[in-house]
Design a protein around this motif. Structure first.
Motif, mmCIF file in Angstrom:
data_model
loop_
_atom_site.group_PDB
_atom_site.id
_atom_site.type_symbol
_atom_site.label_atom_id
_atom_site.label_comp_id
_atom_site.label_asym_id
_atom_site.label_seq_id
_atom_site.Cartn_x
_atom_site.Cartn_y
_atom_site.Cartn_z
ATOM 1 N N ASP A 238 0.838 -1.205 0.000
ATOM 2 C CA ASP A 238 0.000 0.000 0.000
ATOM 3 C C ASP A 238 0.875 1.258 0.000
ATOM 4 O O ASP A 238 0.638 2.194 -0.771
ATOM 5 C CB ASP A 238 -0.914 -0.016 1.221
ATOM 6 C CG ASP A 238 -1.900 1.144 1.224
ATOM 7 O OD1 ASP A 238 -2.550 1.372 0.184
ATOM 8 O OD2 ASP A 238 -2.004 1.833 2.250
ATOM 9 N N GLU A 239 1.895 1.293 0.851
ATOM 10 C CA GLU A 239 2.774 2.459 0.919
ATOM 11 C C GLU A 239 3.581 2.620 -0.362
ATOM 12 O O GLU A 239 3.801 3.739 -0.834
ATOM 13 C CB GLU A 239 3.704 2.323 2.123
ATOM 14 C CG GLU A 239 2.978 2.439 3.455
ATOM 15 C CD GLU A 239 3.911 2.260 4.647
ATOM 16 O OE1 GLU A 239 5.077 1.845 4.428
ATOM 17 O OE2 GLU A 239 3.486 2.528 5.787
ATOM 18 N N ARG A 240 4.012 1.499 -0.954
ATOM 19 C CA ARG A 240 4.770 1.553 -2.206
ATOM 20 C C ARG A 240 3.930 2.182 -3.315
ATOM 21 O O ARG A 240 4.398 3.055 -4.061
ATOM 22 C CB ARG A 240 5.209 0.142 -2.598
ATOM 23 C CG ARG A 240 5.929 0.036 -3.934
ATOM 24 C CD ARG A 240 6.224 -1.424 -4.261
ATOM 25 N NE ARG A 240 7.226 -1.979 -3.367
ATOM 26 C CZ ARG A 240 8.520 -2.071 -3.639
ATOM 27 N NH1 ARG A 240 8.976 -1.621 -4.804
ATOM 28 N NH2 ARG A 240 9.354 -2.613 -2.778
ATOM 29 N N LYS A 284 -2.933 0.896 -7.524
ATOM 30 C CA LYS A 284 -3.313 1.154 -6.136
ATOM 31 C C LYS A 284 -3.954 -0.087 -5.529
ATOM 32 O O LYS A 284 -4.507 -0.943 -6.226
ATOM 33 C CB LYS A 284 -4.289 2.325 -6.050
ATOM 34 C CG LYS A 284 -5.645 2.065 -6.697
ATOM 35 C CD LYS A 284 -6.594 3.244 -6.478
ATOM 36 C CE LYS A 284 -7.973 2.966 -7.082
ATOM 37 N NZ LYS A 284 -8.934 4.071 -6.804
ATOM 38 N N VAL A 285 -3.845 -0.181 -4.204
ATOM 39 C CA VAL A 285 -4.561 -1.209 -3.466
ATOM 40 C C VAL A 285 -6.045 -0.887 -3.519
ATOM 41 O O VAL A 285 -6.450 0.267 -3.324
ATOM 42 C CB VAL A 285 -4.060 -1.285 -2.004
ATOM 43 C CG1 VAL A 285 -4.959 -2.192 -1.167
ATOM 44 C CG2 VAL A 285 -2.623 -1.772 -1.958
ATOM 45 N N SER A 286 -6.850 -1.882 -3.820
ATOM 46 C CA SER A 286 -8.280 -1.642 -3.977
ATOM 47 C C SER A 286 -8.922 -1.198 -2.669
ATOM 48 O O SER A 286 -8.602 -1.697 -1.588
ATOM 49 C CB SER A 286 -8.971 -2.926 -4.470
ATOM 50 O OG SER A 286 -10.371 -2.749 -4.505
ATOM 51 N N GLU A 287 -9.848 -0.261 -2.776
ATOM 52 C CA GLU A 287 -10.582 0.216 -1.608
ATOM 53 C C GLU A 287 -11.639 -0.786 -1.180
ATOM 54 O O GLU A 287 -12.026 -0.833 -0.014
ATOM 55 C CB GLU A 287 -11.224 1.567 -1.914
ATOM 56 C CG GLU A 287 -10.205 2.673 -2.207
ATOM 57 C CD GLU A 287 -10.858 3.946 -2.679
ATOM 58 O OE1 GLU A 287 -12.105 3.963 -2.817
ATOM 59 O OE2 GLU A 287 -10.132 4.935 -2.926
ATOM 60 N N ASP A 288 -12.125 -1.608 -2.115
ATOM 61 C CA ASP A 288 -13.140 -2.616 -1.809
ATOM 62 C C ASP A 288 -12.502 -3.997 -1.969
ATOM 63 O O ASP A 288 -12.561 -4.606 -3.042
ATOM 64 C CB ASP A 288 -14.341 -2.456 -2.743
ATOM 65 C CG ASP A 288 -15.519 -3.357 -2.361
ATOM 66 O OD1 ASP A 288 -15.317 -4.290 -1.560
ATOM 67 O OD2 ASP A 288 -16.634 -3.133 -2.873
#
Length: 342
Positions: A238-240, A284-288
């Motif tokens: 996520d940070e990457r 991006k990491v998915s929000e869902d």
């Protein structure tokens, strides 16, 4: 296609070997994270395969990275196979999947082998080897068992090594799994689809191929001698991705006469021609996570026109087993047939 009863038996055999119940979740690769990305084919990809994702236009992709062990515990720092399941969202609405792991070869050739493997490769209490036992192993040119991790009470490798000692075809895959280590990031591991597929070129030529994902940032593992961390892979990814995208190159190796087409335990020679088929950019990491990871039912036989499964019996078995697993955990439905798989 493997009949429904056999497919359910395959999934149950996996569940019976889990260190802890997983409920309505994947029995293996239970712990995972969904990521959104985009795939763009290379300029030469369309010359080798007519599948839609290789024609040059940007293709949205859903990716789920995972830890190989089944069970509800994350154990990010443990030596373990990692998974990378990718769905190319092409225009047919069904998508095309590519499922890969950090294991270069599989450890069984067919369904009968798998059932025999699960009978032998049972979880066993983890015992620490004495220094002289380790020394004896080294004298015999054997890699000694590592010491158990903190709170690791059951050995997941002993039974598999026992099976490999009895079956030569399993030795490469089992040995790789035993010493594979842990990646510093899901984005810094290479992933292999292990099975052979047939791809069709615009001129009608069909070629046997194997796919792998290679990280642009390079492969990097944690220190195997250090105390393993836990629960760092999700946060690191996520940070990457909040700082910059991560990229993978999709490599396609073309088989030649004499190469094992229907046996995923056998590697191909390193001299085979490899084609760069395109770049996957993780955005991006998915929000869902439920919709974009846990409920996606990846299947290695969900393929775009232009890519076909080989006659590898393990690949065929995964067709039904993945659907049986989907029904158990309530994933998004997709009814399979040989036509759908082609």
């Amino acid at each position: 296609m493997v009949d429904t009863s056999v497919a359910k038996q395959l999934v149950q055999a996996i569940i019976d070997n889990l260190p802890a119940p997983v409920g309505p979740r994947r029995p293996v690769h239970t712990i995972g994270i969904g990521v959104k990305g985009e795939f763009v084919a290379s300029n030469v990809a369309r010359n080798y395969c007519i599948a839609e994702q290789f024609q040059g236009q940007p293709v949205p992709a859903s990716v789920r990275f995972s830890n190989g062990l089944g069970g509800p515990d994350q154990h990010d720092g443990w030596s373990d196979v990692r998974g990378m399941a990718t769905r190319f969202h092409i225009s047919d609405g069904k998508g095309s999947d590519l499922i890969a792991t950090t294991l270069g070869e599989f450890f069984v050739r067919n369904v009968d082998d798998f059932f025999k493997f699960t009978e032998i490769a049972k979880l066993a209490p983890y015992s620490r080897l004495s220094w002289w036992q380790k020394l004896c192993d080294l004298v015999k040119l054997k890699v000694p068992d590592r010491d158990p991790y903190l709170n690791e009470t059951e050995n997941v490798n002993a039974g598999a090594l026992r099976y490999a000692n009895q079956h030569r075809f399993a030795q490469l895959g089992v040995f790789q799994a035993a010493v594979i280590g842990a990646p510093v990031s899901y984005a810094r591991a290479s992933y292999h689809a292990v099975h052979t597929f047939w791809v069709t070129a615009p001129n009608g030529v069909r070629r046997p191929v194997r796919f792998s994902w290679q990280p642009v940032a390079g492969v990097c593992n944690t220190d195997p001698m250090a105390v393993p961390q836990d629960k760092y892979l999700f946060k690191e990814l996520d940070e990457r991705l909040k700082k910059w995208p991560a990229r993978f190159m999709l490599m396609m190796t073309i088989g030649e006469a004499g190469d094992a087409i229907d046996d995923c335990t056998k590697p191909w020679p390193g001299t085979r021609l490899r084609i760069s088929m395109g770049t996957l950019t993780l955005l991006k990491v998915s929000e869902d996570q439920e919709a974009d990871g846990e409920r996606i039912s990846f299947n290695p036989n969900r393929l775009a026109p232009g890519i076909e499964p080989s006659a590898d019996p393990i690949l065929e078995a995964r067709l039904g087993a993945y659907e049986a697993s989907r029904e158990i955990r309530g994933g998004c439905p997709f009814k399979w047939s040989k036509v759908d798989a082609g």
